[in-house]
Design an enzyme around this catalytic site. Structure first.
Site, mmCIF file in Angstrom:
data_model
loop_
_atom_site.group_PDB
_atom_site.id
_atom_site.type_symbol
_atom_site.label_atom_id
_atom_site.label_comp_id
_atom_site.label_asym_id
_atom_site.label_seq_id
_atom_site.Cartn_x
_atom_site.Cartn_y
_atom_site.Cartn_z
ATOM 1 N N ARG A 1 0.839 -1.199 0.000
ATOM 2 C CA ARG A 1 0.000 0.000 0.000
ATOM 3 C C ARG A 1 0.874 1.249 0.000
ATOM 4 O O ARG A 1 1.941 1.272 0.596
ATOM 5 C CB ARG A 1 -0.906 0.033 1.233
ATOM 6 C CG ARG A 1 -2.097 -0.899 1.174
ATOM 7 C CD ARG A 1 -2.966 -0.792 2.422
ATOM 8 N NE ARG A 1 -2.269 -1.275 3.595
ATOM 9 C CZ ARG A 1 -1.691 -0.499 4.501
ATOM 10 N NH1 ARG A 1 -1.756 0.825 4.402
ATOM 11 N NH2 ARG A 1 -1.065 -1.030 5.523
ATOM 12 N N TYR B 1 -1.806 -3.690 -6.758
ATOM 13 C CA TYR B 1 -1.430 -4.466 -5.583
ATOM 14 C C TYR B 1 -2.387 -4.334 -4.399
ATOM 15 O O TYR B 1 -2.732 -3.212 -3.993
ATOM 16 C CB TYR B 1 -0.027 -4.067 -5.109
ATOM 17 C CG TYR B 1 0.500 -5.088 -4.124
ATOM 18 C CD1 TYR B 1 0.998 -6.300 -4.575
ATOM 19 C CD2 TYR B 1 0.414 -4.877 -2.757
ATOM 20 C CE1 TYR B 1 1.424 -7.268 -3.686
ATOM 21 C CE2 TYR B 1 0.838 -5.844 -1.859
ATOM 22 C CZ TYR B 1 1.344 -7.033 -2.336
ATOM 23 O OH TYR B 1 1.758 -7.993 -1.462
ATOM 24 N N LYS C 1 -9.564 -2.570 2.059
ATOM 25 C CA LYS C 1 -9.279 -1.410 2.889
ATOM 26 C C LYS C 1 -10.082 -0.191 2.442
ATOM 27 O O LYS C 1 -10.557 0.600 3.265
ATOM 28 C CB LYS C 1 -7.773 -1.111 2.899
ATOM 29 C CG LYS C 1 -6.933 -2.250 3.515
ATOM 30 C CD LYS C 1 -7.488 -2.638 4.831
ATOM 31 C CE LYS C 1 -6.889 -3.768 5.611
ATOM 32 N NZ LYS C 1 -5.589 -4.255 5.525
ATOM 33 N N HIS D 1 -10.250 -2.607 11.759
ATOM 34 C CA HIS D 1 -9.143 -3.424 11.251
ATOM 35 C C HIS D 1 -8.849 -4.509 12.293
ATOM 36 O O HIS D 1 -7.862 -4.427 13.020
ATOM 37 C CB HIS D 1 -7.913 -2.508 11.045
ATOM 38 C CG HIS D 1 -6.786 -3.143 10.295
ATOM 39 N ND1 HIS D 1 -5.497 -2.663 10.382
ATOM 40 C CD2 HIS D 1 -6.740 -4.187 9.440
ATOM 41 C CE1 HIS D 1 -4.707 -3.391 9.607
ATOM 42 N NE2 HIS D 1 -5.429 -4.323 9.032
ATOM 43 N N SER E 1 -0.969 -3.461 10.467
ATOM 44 C CA SER E 1 -0.616 -4.348 9.356
ATOM 45 C C SER E 1 0.661 -5.124 9.668
ATOM 46 O O SER E 1 1.632 -4.552 10.163
ATOM 47 C CB SER E 1 -0.423 -3.521 8.090
ATOM 48 O OG SER E 1 -1.599 -2.800 7.820
ATOM 49 N N CYS F 1 1.230 -7.314 11.946
ATOM 50 C CA CYS F 1 1.530 -7.417 13.384
ATOM 51 C C CYS F 1 0.791 -8.573 14.045
ATOM 52 O O CYS F 1 0.617 -8.580 15.261
ATOM 53 C CB CYS F 1 1.213 -6.102 14.079
ATOM 54 S SG CYS F 1 2.368 -4.804 13.610
ATOM 55 N N ASN G 1 -2.174 -14.630 12.156
ATOM 56 C CA ASN G 1 -1.596 -15.673 13.002
ATOM 57 C C ASN G 1 -2.438 -15.941 14.234
ATOM 58 O O ASN G 1 -2.681 -17.092 14.596
ATOM 59 C CB ASN G 1 -0.173 -15.292 13.412
ATOM 60 C CG ASN G 1 0.823 -15.658 12.329
ATOM 61 O OD1 ASN G 1 1.401 -16.740 12.351
ATOM 62 N ND2 ASN G 1 0.985 -14.791 11.346
ATOM 63 N N ASP H 1 -8.881 -9.927 9.305
ATOM 64 C CA ASP H 1 -8.404 -8.573 8.977
ATOM 65 C C ASP H 1 -9.425 -7.468 9.259
ATOM 66 O O ASP H 1 -9.038 -6.385 9.654
ATOM 67 C CB ASP H 1 -7.993 -8.524 7.497
ATOM 68 C CG ASP H 1 -7.089 -7.339 7.164
ATOM 69 O OD1 ASP H 1 -6.103 -7.123 7.893
ATOM 70 O OD2 ASP H 1 -7.369 -6.629 6.177
ATOM 71 N N ARG I 1 2.264 -12.093 -0.372
ATOM 72 C CA ARG I 1 0.951 -12.426 0.208
ATOM 73 C C ARG I 1 0.339 -13.667 -0.424
ATOM 74 O O ARG I 1 0.618 -13.984 -1.567
ATOM 75 C CB ARG I 1 -0.015 -11.257 -0.033
ATOM 76 C CG ARG I 1 0.393 -9.942 0.620
ATOM 77 C CD ARG I 1 -0.350 -9.702 1.893
ATOM 78 N NE ARG I 1 0.227 -8.617 2.686
ATOM 79 C CZ ARG I 1 -0.292 -8.213 3.843
ATOM 80 N NH1 ARG I 1 -1.386 -8.780 4.327
ATOM 81 N NH2 ARG I 1 0.285 -7.262 4.535
HETATM 82 P P1 GTP Z 1 -1.977 -7.701 7.685
HETATM 83 O O1 GTP Z 1 -2.505 -8.774 6.774
HETATM 84 O O2 GTP Z 1 -0.945 -6.847 7.034
HETATM 85 O O3 GTP Z 1 -3.054 -6.863 8.270
HETATM 86 O O4 GTP Z 1 -1.117 -8.444 8.844
HETATM 87 P P2 GTP Z 1 -1.525 -9.307 10.127
HETATM 88 O O5 GTP Z 1 -1.812 -8.419 11.263
HETATM 89 O O6 GTP Z 1 -2.550 -10.312 9.772
HETATM 90 O O7 GTP Z 1 -0.130 -10.042 10.481
HETATM 91 P P3 GTP Z 1 0.293 -11.575 10.360
HETATM 92 O O8 GTP Z 1 -0.481 -12.476 11.262
HETATM 93 O O9 GTP Z 1 0.328 -11.949 8.943
HETATM 94 O O10 GTP Z 1 1.789 -11.530 10.942
HETATM 95 C C1 GTP Z 1 2.782 -10.707 10.396
HETATM 96 C C2 GTP Z 1 4.148 -11.175 10.788
HETATM 97 O O11 GTP Z 1 4.281 -11.216 12.205
HETATM 98 C C3 GTP Z 1 4.469 -12.565 10.281
HETATM 99 O O12 GTP Z 1 5.774 -12.583 9.763
HETATM 100 C C4 GTP Z 1 4.346 -13.436 11.498
HETATM 101 O O13 GTP Z 1 5.182 -14.559 11.435
HETATM 102 C C5 GTP Z 1 4.736 -12.486 12.637
HETATM 103 N N1 GTP Z 1 4.032 -12.848 13.902
HETATM 104 C C6 GTP Z 1 2.702 -13.083 14.041
HETATM 105 N N2 GTP Z 1 2.401 -13.424 15.325
HETATM 106 C C7 GTP Z 1 3.566 -13.404 16.009
HETATM 107 C C8 GTP Z 1 3.907 -13.663 17.377
HETATM 108 O O14 GTP Z 1 3.076 -13.989 18.229
HETATM 109 N N3 GTP Z 1 5.230 -13.518 17.722
HETATM 110 C C9 GTP Z 1 6.172 -13.142 16.805
HETATM 111 N N4 GTP Z 1 7.419 -13.029 17.212
HETATM 112 N N5 GTP Z 1 5.881 -12.904 15.501
HETATM 113 C C10 GTP Z 1 4.601 -13.025 15.107
HETATM 114 C C1 SPV Z 2 -2.711 -4.504 5.476
HETATM 115 O O1 SPV Z 2 -1.747 -3.861 5.036
HETATM 116 O O2 SPV Z 2 -3.235 -4.252 6.590
HETATM 117 C C2 SPV Z 2 -3.240 -5.647 4.711
HETATM 118 C C3 SPV Z 2 -2.762 -5.824 3.342
HETATM 119 O O3 SPV Z 2 -4.088 -6.378 5.195
HETATM 120 S S1 SPV Z 2 -3.556 -4.762 2.216
HETATM 121 O O4 SPV Z 2 -4.703 -5.457 1.668
HETATM 122 O O5 SPV Z 2 -2.582 -4.453 1.157
HETATM 123 O O6 SPV Z 2 -3.997 -3.577 2.897
HETATM 124 MN MN MN Z 3 -4.609 -5.686 7.339
#
Ligand code: GTP
Ligand code: SPV
Ligand code: MN
Length: 588
Positions: A69, A197, A206, A226, A248, A250, A254, A275, A366
């Site tokens: 983004r 993208y 978003k 979010h 994002s 964070c 997971n 999300d 992604r």
């Molecule tokens: P967006 O899709 O961008 O909104 O991201 P998200 O908030 O869904 O984040 P996601 O769960 O994809 O995690 C992002 C990164 O953080 C990945 O590389 C994970 O491996 C890492 N991560 C997630 N949970 C943990 C955790 O509990 N501990 C650590 N150390 N890393 C984590």
């Molecule tokens: C984020 O950045 O919080 C995402 C990926 O979930 S995007 O769809 O590019 O915003």
């Molecule tokens: Mn997101």
């Protein structure tokens, strides 16, 4: 197709302007999916992956300058600048028309214009909303098929109503100098030009479900956030639902798919969304959440069978991988998949990759995958009324300062926690990575109006419900002197969620602190972990001096909003400062 005159008129108007070679209405059928894939494969925009190991999966490489983004090119185009507020970029509708509208003139010459109707939310749900995206990207059309309920189903839901978001998108020439993402909240319209993208191009996500929907939510008395949504089933079979806002990349995906570690016998996690959450009060005075999406657009790097086994299983089939590397046997590959990278790979830009080179997969690569394929998908995920939310969790990526977990004193203080969230920036948006910035409610890039008004709306939502959820703050990312994560994270986060649910259910021991209720020593189960009670003390430590500096920064941030800032939060700030000064006196 449709007899909706409003929709037909809008599409005809756009067609006249963009002058495509062909117009194709997407119906959502299997045949259409096969056609889109065949066309994209023929043009090289999709690369079929190993059909035996990765059935129905493809690799897509986006333009190398179009990988995340672009917040500096994202605009709120309300009539009044004040309505966009100091945390958004604003462009007047007139300027948008001149600068961006003109770019659409003839922009689809020689291309197919896809008309993609979609529903955000379960079909037939009173909380769902319809949008229609016009796009010249077949990749976007195909992605929307996974990310939303797309095609005739949406036209049926819309009927003759004029209530749909008008989303216009063109790849243009993908030049970042001619890239704009404009939102016209007052007429539910979005224009996106020059990017193919993620959040820039899949306008359902978003742009509509947050930037436009947050405005609608304020007008109509609900919340567009979010946030992930998940259910936690205890050994007695009781399921409690929580919603959590992390910025994002964070940890939302997971956490939403968490697999309880072996030591946590009898617990189960159910994924509702990863999300975005749309939440409103039910007749019983409880807050209910739906996931408006139908797929996951998740961060690939770091995903493996240990960190996120459910994501790993979900993405085995029917998945588009964007900007990952590829092994010689045409399997997708990314950093954090195996300890050693296979030889002979091609990187995310299609170049030969050798060990020691820069990352083989882009850090913001992604997966686009159907939510229904997730092994932990909740039986309630398409419940038209949503699921009742017992707790709201805010969190960020903070190497220092923020403790593992704490609870707000009440809703108002919880809103203060949301409003003062901060996190280190990630690769999900272009710009520097690892810089702490304030990101209230994880919505700084996504709040479609003046954020001070958004804070007021949150305060109001607390007054409205008979039984608003409790509010917590977590930080999985605290590091020690050597820069190692102090908390094991991932599946072990369940231990923290258990304390949170204990609190919700009137149990769970606490220690008071200046910033909120902390878990009492021993209140978080550490059985079977290497983490000791001493580590826990460090994870929960409140450094008063550092918090004083933090509180100063809260104030500086609030000052940006001038008179529009709700007094209640300024008073919360004052109380925090007072509690911090008292806690020093107590320590002495
Ligand atoms: P967006 O899709 O961008 O909104 O991201 P998200 O908030 O869904 O984040 P996601 O769960 O994809 O995690 C992002 C990164 O953080 C990945 O590389 C994970 O491996 C890492 N991560 C997630 N949970 C943990 C955790 O509990 N501990 C650590 N150390 N890393 C984590
Ligand atoms: C984020 O950045 O919080 C995402 C990926 O979930 S995007 O769809 O590019 O915003
Ligand atoms: Mn997101």
């Amino acid at each position: 197709m449709t007899e909706n005159k409003d929709l037909l008129d809008w599409v005809a108007g756009v067609e006249k302007k963009v002058r495509p070679a062909k117009v194709s209405w997407c119906d959502g059928s299997e045949e259409e999916k096969a056609c889109l894939i065949a066309d994209l494969s023929a043009s090289g925009h999709l690369i079929p992956l190993n059909e035996e190991k990765w059935p129905g999966c493809h690799l897509h490489r986006s333009h190398h300058q179009d990988v995340a983004r672009t917040e500096h090119l994202t605009f709120i185009c309300t009539e009044n600048e004040e309505d966009a507020g100091p945390t958004n970029h604003w462009m007047s509708p007139k300027d948008a028309d001149r600068k961006v509208g003109s770019l659409f003139e003839g922009c689809m010459e020689g291309r197919t214009m896809y008309v993609v109707p979609f529903i955000m939310g379960p079909a037939g749900s009173p909380h769902s909303k319809v949008g229609v995206q016009i796009t010249d990207s077949a990749y976007v059309a195909l992605s929307l098929r996974t990310m939303t309920r797309m095609g005739n189903i949406a036209l049926e839901q819309l009927g003759t109503s004029t209530d749909f978001a008008r989303c216009l998108h063109s790849l243009g020439d993908l030049n970042p100098d001619r890239r704009f993402i404009c939102h016209f909240q007052e007429k539910s319209e979005i224009w996106s030009y020059g990017s193919g993208y993620g959040g820039n191009a899949l306008l359902s996500k978003k742009c509509f479900a947050l930037r436009v929907a947050s405005w609608m939510a304020k007008e109509e008395g609900w919340l567009a956030e979010h946030m992930l949504i998940m259910g936690i089933e205890d050994p007695q079979g009781k399921v409690s639902y929580i919603a959590a806002a992390f910025p994002s990349a964070c940890g939302k995906t997971n956490l939403a798919m968490l697999v309880p570690p072996l030591s946590q016998k009898g617990y189960k996690v159910w994924t509702v969304g990863d999300d975005i959450a749309w939440m409103r009060y039910g007749k019983d005075g409880q807050l209910y959440a739906i996931n408006p999406e139908a797929g996951f657009f998740g961060v690939v790097p770091g995903t493996n069978t240990k960190t996120n086994p459910n994501a790993e299983k979900t993405i085995q089939k029917n998945t588009i991988f964007t900007n990952v590397a590829m092994t010689p046997d045409r399997s997708p590959w990314w950093e954090g998949r195996d300890k050693t990278a296979p030889a002979g790979m091609i990187d995310w830009q299609g170049r030969p990759w050798r060990s020691g080179d820069a990352a083989a997969a882009h850090p913001n690569s992604r997966f686009t995958t159907p939510a229904a394929q997730c092994p932990s998908i909740s039986p309630e995920w398409e419940n038209p009324e949503g699921v009742p939310i017992s707790a709201i969790i805010f969190g960020g990526r903070r190497a220092k300062l923020a403790p593992l977990v704490f609870e707000s004193f009440n809703w108002q203080h919880g809103v203060y926690l949301g409003a003062t969230m901060a996190s280190e920036t990630t690769a999900a948006a272009t710009g520097a990575v690892g810089v702490v910035r304030r990101d209230p409610f994880a919505m700084i890039p996504f709040c479609g109006y003046n954020m001070a008004d958004y804070f007021s709306h949150w305060l109001e939502m607390g007054r409205k419900g008979e039984n608003p959820p409790s509010i917590f703050h977590v930080n999985w990312f605290k590091t020690d002197e050597e820069g190692r994560f102090m908390w094991p994270g991932f599946g072990e986060n369940l231990r923290v969620l258990r304390w949170i649910l204990d609190r919700v259910h009137g149990k769970g021991a606490t220690t008071d602190s200046a910033i909120g209720h902390l878990p009492a020593p021993g209140a978080i189960d550490l059985e079977g972990l290497e983490t000791t009670e001493a580590d826990m003390e460090a994870l929960l430590n409140i450094d008063v001096e550092a918090w004083n500096a933090e509180a100063e920064d809260h104030k500086a941030f609030f000052e940006k909003f001038g008179d529009r800032m709700p007094d209640v939060l300024l008073r919360e700030h004052q109380s925090l400062v007072e509690r911090l000064s008292r806690s020093v006196t107590q320590e002495v």
